[in-house]
Write a protein that holds these residues in place. Structure first.
Motif, PDB file in Angstrom:
ATOM      1  N   UNK A 181      52.392  46.417  23.116  1.00 39.44           N
ATOM      2  CA  UNK A 181      52.415  46.700  21.672  1.00 39.44           C
ATOM      3  C   UNK A 181      53.733  47.388  21.359  1.00 39.44           C
ATOM      4  N   UNK A 182      54.558  46.761  20.545  1.00 42.13           N
ATOM      5  CA  UNK A 182      55.881  47.276  20.203  1.00 42.13           C
ATOM      6  C   UNK A 182      56.110  47.043  18.720  1.00 42.13           C
ATOM      7  N   UNK A 242      53.279  56.477  11.482  1.00 40.39           N
ATOM      8  CA  UNK A 242      52.903  57.752  10.859  1.00 40.39           C
ATOM      9  C   UNK A 242      52.718  57.611   9.346  1.00 40.39           C
ATOM     10  N   UNK A 243      53.497  56.741   8.746  1.00 42.70           N
ATOM     11  CA  UNK A 243      53.453  56.591   7.285  1.00 42.70           C
ATOM     12  C   UNK A 243      52.117  56.051   6.789  1.00 42.70           C
ATOM     13  N   UNK A 244      51.361  55.429   7.676  1.00 44.81           N
ATOM     14  CA  UNK A 244      50.078  54.836   7.261  1.00 44.81           C
ATOM     15  C   UNK A 244      48.918  55.307   8.125  1.00 44.81           C
ATOM     16  N   UNK A 245      49.188  56.213   9.021  1.00 47.37           N
ATOM     17  CA  UNK A 245      48.151  56.680   9.934  1.00 47.37           C
ATOM     18  C   UNK A 245      47.010  57.326   9.145  1.00 47.37           C
ATOM     19  N   UNK A 246      45.807  57.013   9.555  1.00 49.06           N
ATOM     20  CA  UNK A 246      44.636  57.526   8.863  1.00 49.06           C
ATOM     21  C   UNK A 246      44.174  56.640   7.722  1.00 49.06           C
ATOM     22  N   UNK A 247      45.021  55.671   7.351  1.00 54.09           N
ATOM     23  CA  UNK A 247      44.667  54.776   6.257  1.00 54.09           C
ATOM     24  C   UNK A 247      44.605  53.308   6.708  1.00 54.09           C
ATOM     25  N   UNK A 248      45.437  52.939   7.653  1.00 55.64           N
ATOM     26  CA  UNK A 248      45.502  51.556   8.130  1.00 55.64           C
ATOM     27  C   UNK A 248      44.920  51.481   9.545  1.00 55.64           C
ATOM     28  N   UNK A 249      44.251  50.397   9.835  1.00 55.77           N
ATOM     29  CA  UNK A 249      43.797  50.115  11.194  1.00 55.77           C
ATOM     30  C   UNK A 249      44.112  48.663  11.535  1.00 55.77           C
ATOM     31  N   UNK A 250      44.306  48.412  12.807  1.00 63.89           N
ATOM     32  CA  UNK A 250      44.574  47.055  13.284  1.00 63.89           C
ATOM     33  C   UNK A 250      43.476  46.656  14.250  1.00 63.89           C
ATOM     34  N   UNK A 268      52.301  48.444  12.411  1.00 66.57           N
ATOM     35  CA  UNK A 268      51.236  48.517  13.408  1.00 66.57           C
ATOM     36  C   UNK A 268      51.418  47.407  14.420  1.00 66.57           C
ATOM     37  N   UNK A 269      50.789  47.583  15.562  1.00 69.13           N
ATOM     38  CA  UNK A 269      50.791  46.509  16.549  1.00 69.13           C
ATOM     39  C   UNK A 269      49.570  46.656  17.452  1.00 69.13           C
ATOM     40  N   UNK A 270      49.249  45.572  18.114  1.00 68.51           N
ATOM     41  CA  UNK A 270      48.144  45.548  19.059  1.00 68.51           C
ATOM     42  C   UNK A 270      48.571  44.697  20.235  1.00 68.51           C
ATOM     43  N   UNK A 271      48.283  45.161  21.409  1.00 67.59           N
ATOM     44  CA  UNK A 271      48.712  44.404  22.583  1.00 67.59           C
ATOM     45  C   UNK A 271      47.741  43.258  22.860  1.00 67.59           C
ATOM     46  N   UNK A 272      48.088  42.444  23.823  1.00 65.87           N
ATOM     47  CA  UNK A 272      47.292  41.247  24.080  1.00 65.87           C
ATOM     48  C   UNK A 272      45.981  41.569  24.769  1.00 65.87           C
ATOM     49  N   UNK A 273      45.871  42.722  25.341  1.00 64.75           N
ATOM     50  CA  UNK A 273      44.664  43.083  26.092  1.00 64.75           C
ATOM     51  C   UNK A 273      43.732  43.972  25.284  1.00 64.75           C
ATOM     52  N   UNK A 274      44.129  44.228  24.008  1.00 65.70           N
ATOM     53  CA  UNK A 274      43.335  45.060  23.104  1.00 65.70           C
ATOM     54  C   UNK A 274      43.103  46.455  23.665  1.00 65.70           C
ATOM     55  N   UNK A 275      43.976  46.868  24.547  1.00 66.79           N
ATOM     56  CA  UNK A 275      43.828  48.204  25.106  1.00 66.79           C
ATOM     57  C   UNK A 275      44.762  49.202  24.462  1.00 66.79           C
ATOM     58  N   UNK A 276      45.704  48.705  23.678  1.00 65.29           N
ATOM     59  CA  UNK A 276      46.675  49.593  23.075  1.00 65.29           C
ATOM     60  C   UNK A 276      46.990  49.149  21.659  1.00 65.29           C
ATOM     61  N   UNK A 277      46.967  50.100  20.766  1.00 63.91           N
ATOM     62  CA  UNK A 277      47.373  49.850  19.389  1.00 63.91           C
ATOM     63  C   UNK A 277      48.310  50.959  18.954  1.00 63.91           C
ATOM     64  N   UNK A 278      49.029  50.692  17.880  1.00 67.79           N
ATOM     65  CA  UNK A 278      49.936  51.686  17.319  1.00 67.79           C
ATOM     66  C   UNK A 278      49.856  51.605  15.810  1.00 67.79           C
TER      67      UNK A 278
END
Length: 125
Positions: free
Chosen positions: A105-106, A61-69, A48-58
């Motif tokens: 976010x990369x 697929x292996x954890x989508x729906x279960x993990x949040x950032x 997962x990642x989150x950009x510095x502006x909190x406008x974009x997260x990733x």
């Protein structure tokens, strides 16, 4: 920037953990942050990642729906909330920060300049 991960541990399948990535850097909010994991014998995986502006997260697929950032810039922290953990989530988890000039976010490890020491997550079946 120095990073410290915490929150790992042993949990049963279906359980939850929240990992924290904290920094003493007062401008930590200017850093894009990624979470990676590496299981024994496997390559490091961008989770997962989150950009510095909190406008974009990733979320991978292996954890989508279960993990949040998420991040709390007032606390200089980024969190990885992990729900419905499964044995395949067992790994060492690392957070990484990119220099402020890289605000995107990369989930490629080469993108990041600073790494924490990691925190171990073990999920029992």
């Amino acid at each position: 920037v120095q990073l410290v991960e915490s929150g790992g541990g042993l949990v049963q399948a279906g359980g939850s953990l929240r990992l924290s990535c904290t920094s003493s850097e007062s401008t930590f909010g200017d850093y894009a942050v990624g979470w990676f994991r590496q299981a024994p014998g496997k390559e490091r995986e961008g989770v997962s990642c989150i950009d510095s502006r909190q406008s974009s997260t990733y979320i991978a697929d292996s954890v989508k729906g279960r993990f949040t950032i998420s991040r709390d810039n007032a606390k200089n922290a980024v969190y990885l909330t992990m729900n419905n953990l499964q044995p395949e989530d067992t790994a060492d988890y690392y957070c990484a920060a990119a220099s402020p000039s890289k605000f995107l976010c990369v989930t490629k490890d080469w993108y990041y300049d600073s790494w924490g020491q990691g925190t171990q997550v073990t999920v029992s079946s």
